[in-house]
Design a protein around this motif. Structure first.
Motif, PDB file in Angstrom:
ATOM      1  N   ALA A   1     -16.679  20.983  -0.497  1.00  0.00           N
ATOM      2  CA  ALA A   1     -16.907  19.777   0.297  1.00  0.00           C
ATOM      3  C   ALA A   1     -16.069  18.623  -0.243  1.00  0.00           C
ATOM      4  CB  ALA A   1     -18.389  19.406   0.293  1.00  0.00           C
ATOM      5  N   ASP A   2     -15.962  18.507  -1.567  1.00  0.00           N
ATOM      6  CA  ASP A   2     -15.101  17.484  -2.162  1.00  0.00           C
ATOM      7  C   ASP A   2     -13.666  17.645  -1.668  1.00  0.00           C
ATOM      8  OD1 ASP A   2     -17.229  16.516  -3.675  1.00  0.00           O
ATOM      9  OD2 ASP A   2     -16.769  17.792  -5.387  1.00  0.00           O
ATOM     10  N   GLU A   3     -13.185  18.884  -1.645  1.00  0.00           N
ATOM     11  CA  GLU A   3     -11.818  19.134  -1.212  1.00  0.00           C
ATOM     12  C   GLU A   3     -11.631  18.804   0.261  1.00  0.00           C
ATOM     13  OE1 GLU A   3      -9.177  19.746  -2.911  1.00  0.00           O
ATOM     14  OE2 GLU A   3     -10.321  19.746  -4.761  1.00  0.00           O
ATOM     15  N   ALA A   4     -12.624  19.128   1.084  1.00  0.00           N
ATOM     16  CA  ALA A   4     -12.526  18.821   2.509  1.00  0.00           C
ATOM     17  C   ALA A   4     -12.436  17.315   2.737  1.00  0.00           C
ATOM     18  CB  ALA A   4     -13.728  19.398   3.255  1.00  0.00           C
ATOM     19  N   VAL A   5     -13.215  16.548   1.985  1.00  0.00           N
ATOM     20  CA  VAL A   5     -13.149  15.088   2.100  1.00  0.00           C
ATOM     21  C   VAL A   5     -11.772  14.594   1.678  1.00  0.00           C
ATOM     22  CG1 VAL A   5     -14.050  12.912   1.205  1.00  0.00           C
ATOM     23  CG2 VAL A   5     -15.634  14.763   1.785  1.00  0.00           C
ATOM     24  N   ARG A   6     -11.262  15.135   0.583  1.00  0.00           N
ATOM     25  CA  ARG A   6      -9.942  14.708   0.098  1.00  0.00           C
ATOM     26  C   ARG A   6      -8.850  15.006   1.125  1.00  0.00           C
ATOM     27  NH1 ARG A   6      -5.520  16.554  -2.798  1.00  0.00           N
ATOM     28  NH2 ARG A   6      -6.201  18.712  -2.657  1.00  0.00           N
ATOM     29  N   LEU A   7      -8.886  16.208   1.714  1.00  0.00           N
ATOM     30  CA  LEU A   7      -7.872  16.570   2.699  1.00  0.00           C
ATOM     31  C   LEU A   7      -8.033  15.760   3.987  1.00  0.00           C
ATOM     32  CD1 LEU A   7      -7.744  20.446   2.274  1.00  0.00           C
ATOM     33  CD2 LEU A   7      -6.071  18.763   1.492  1.00  0.00           C
ATOM     34  N   ALA A   8      -9.268  15.475   4.385  1.00  0.00           N
ATOM     35  CA  ALA A   8      -9.486  14.674   5.586  1.00  0.00           C
ATOM     36  C   ALA A   8      -8.954  13.254   5.379  1.00  0.00           C
ATOM     37  CB  ALA A   8     -10.975  14.639   5.939  1.00  0.00           C
ATOM     38  N   ARG A   9      -9.135  12.718   4.171  1.00  0.00           N
ATOM     39  CA  ARG A   9      -8.570  11.396   3.880  1.00  0.00           C
ATOM     40  C   ARG A   9      -7.045  11.433   3.982  1.00  0.00           C
ATOM     41  NH1 ARG A   9     -12.466  10.506  -0.702  1.00  0.00           N
ATOM     42  NH2 ARG A   9     -13.902   8.844  -0.052  1.00  0.00           N
ATOM     43  N   LEU A  10      -6.449  12.475   3.405  1.00  0.00           N
ATOM     44  CA  LEU A  10      -4.994  12.604   3.452  1.00  0.00           C
ATOM     45  C   LEU A  10      -4.520  12.729   4.896  1.00  0.00           C
ATOM     46  CD1 LEU A  10      -2.213  13.075   2.156  1.00  0.00           C
ATOM     47  CD2 LEU A  10      -2.792  15.499   1.969  1.00  0.00           C
ATOM     48  N   LEU A  11      -5.183  13.567   5.677  1.00  0.00           N
ATOM     49  CA  LEU A  11      -4.786  13.769   7.065  1.00  0.00           C
ATOM     50  C   LEU A  11      -4.931  12.473   7.859  1.00  0.00           C
ATOM     51  CD1 LEU A  11      -3.792  16.245   8.682  1.00  0.00           C
ATOM     52  CD2 LEU A  11      -6.129  16.533   9.499  1.00  0.00           C
ATOM     53  N   HIS A  12      -5.992  11.712   7.595  1.00  0.00           N
ATOM     54  CA  HIS A  12      -6.187  10.446   8.299  1.00  0.00           C
ATOM     55  C   HIS A  12      -5.105   9.441   7.915  1.00  0.00           C
ATOM     56  CE1 HIS A  12      -8.064   7.152  10.321  1.00  0.00           C
ATOM     57  NE2 HIS A  12      -8.434   6.533   9.229  1.00  0.00           N
TER      58      HIS A  12
END
Length: 454
Positions: A233-244
């Motif tokens: 879940a931490d990684e998903a948040v990090r990648l979603a921030r990057l994608l945004h």
């Protein structure tokens, strides 16, 4: 894998003191390891993505990035942490790739491209100056629809997040060798099918983006599940921030990030001291991450379109902003579910909508809607549909029947935290504590982040 964080350089580590100073006895192995972890958390994906673009060789790119991190752990205690540690890692990784290509007598064109990379390497490690296109290309390549969904998730974890193959194998409940072959086949398919290493544009972007978001959604859910790996879940948040950050004008990207932030804000409050799951009404809301909630609200405010992820984020926001469970705006939640089921119909979303209407307009209304969903046969033997029935039945005051339904739901689940929680609900109804209220407004639901009220 360490519980709560994938085995990769931790982003939360602090940089070593004395950066750029002459080596001295104050720079210990632990301090250097923290510096390497800090820089590696952000630089690893950038290095891998850049080297994949230049060489076309996924394994070489990953090996070169790992070699650079290993050399940093060996040399920085002796030489001191460089002024530009990210640039240092990129240079070492690039040089290692160059040496391997030269020894293998790879065509001059790739060596020429690597030489050009040397001349155009960024002079600073400022995140605002980094070339982010390579990482975005990497995400879209890992999430290509030609790959099976599980392969997309695994390849994203390995290549974009830097999670070791052994840890991914444990998360997928397969042997290490099986996961290694699966990752190799995915990379081979990318090469054989000549899947382009690029970010689509125009209509192609609109067509491919939902697949990328679906991979991040699955990744987050694997970490958010009660018996999942929280670090995912931490990684998903990090990648979603990057994608945004890379696609700021895509409302559904913003919606997905906001949804993750609202749900993840509760991670420290979801269990009690005995590691038992706590529903929203029992959680200590002072332990919720208010900074994450504020970020989610700001992100959501900039996403006016009503796509599936935006609507799920609005539902999650209703729970995240309520001062207590009794203040939840269930009528608004029900309205958002009405819209969501129209544009993204599924039996599980319909089930969640029924529960929301049960709290907005009375348990009898919710039970009637659940009966309609079950009549389709799509949720036959679905344990959390039975749990939802039990929840609303308890609110009607039929304690014995509700307890029996909770036990029925638990019997349909395998061993784990959710089964224990359902059995506990049944026991509470059979042997209520003094002053305990009938019912609990938050059944556990395996519908992904929006449908989880824990």
């Amino acid at each position: 894998m360490t519980r709560g964080r994938p085995a990769r350089p931790p982003a939360a580590a602090q940089p070593a003191a004395g950066t750029g100073a002459e080596p001295d006895e104050g720079i210990g192995a632990r301090t250097v390891a923290e510096a390497v972890a800090t820089v590696g958390a952000d630089s690893y994906t950038r290095i891998v993505a850049t080297l994949i673009r230049v060489t076309g060789d996924w394994t070489l790119a990953e090996d070169s990035a790992q070699e650079a991190l290993a050399q940093a752990l060996e040399r920085w205690p002796r030489d001191g942490v460089p002024d530009n540690p990210g640039g240092w890692l990129m240079t070492v990784a690039r040089n290692r790739a160059t040496d391997v290509l030269r020894r293998a007598s790879v065509e001059r064109r790739k060596l020429h491209e690597l030489a050009e990379l040397t001349l155009t390497a960024p002079a600073t490690d400022d995140p605002e100056e980094e070339v982010v296109d390579d990482r975005l290309r990497l995400i879209f390549t890992c999430c290509h629809p030609a790959l099976a969904l599980e392969s997309r998730v695994a390849l994203t974890l390995r290549t974009v997040c830097g999670v070791p193959t052994a840890d991914i194998a444990r998360a997928f409940l397969v042997p290490h060798a099986t996961m290694t072959r699966r990752l190799t086949r995915a990379k081979t398919k990318i090469a054989d099918a000549r899947i382009p290493y690029l970010v689509p544009s125009g209509p192609a972007l609109a067509e491919r983006l939902p697949g990328v978001l679906a991979v991040l959604y699955v990744l987050f859910t694997r970490g958010y599940d009660p018996d999942g790996e929280p670090g995912f879940a931490d990684e998903a948040v990090r990648l979603a921030r990057l994608l945004h950050r890379l696609l700021p004008d895509q409302p559904e990207v913003a919606g997905l990030l906001a949804l993750f932030l609202f749900q993840h804000s509760r991670r420290e409050a979801r269990r009690d001291g005995r590691a038992n799951l706590l529903t929203l009404d029992k959680q200590d809301r002072t332990r919720w991450d208010r900074a994450a909630i504020r970020e989610g609200l700001e992100t959501l405010a900039a996403a006016p379109a009503d796509g599936p992820y935006v609507l799920q984020a609005r539902i999650a926001a209703c729970h995240a902003t309520a001062p207590d469970s009794g203040a939840t705006d269930w009528r608004a939640v029900a309205r958002w579910y009405d819209e969501l089921v129209e544009i993204h119909p599924s039996p599980v979303i319909a089930l969640n909508r029924a529960v929301a209407h049960g709290y907005a307009h009375g348990p009898a209304t919710g039970l009637a809607l659940i009966d309609q969903v079950l009549a389709t046969g799509a949720l036959k033997d679905y344990p959390l549909a039975v749990a939802a029935q039990a929840d609303l039945t308890a609110r009607l005051g039929h304690r014995d029947h509700a307890a029996a339904l909770f036990r029925q739901a638990a019997a349909l689940l395998g061993p784990g935290a959710e089964r224990r929680a359902l059995l506990e609900r049944a026991d509470d109804l059979t042997n209520p504590a003094p002053g305990q209220q009938i019912g609990d407004p938050h059944p556990r639901r395996r519908s992904g982040p929006a449908g989880r009220h824990m």
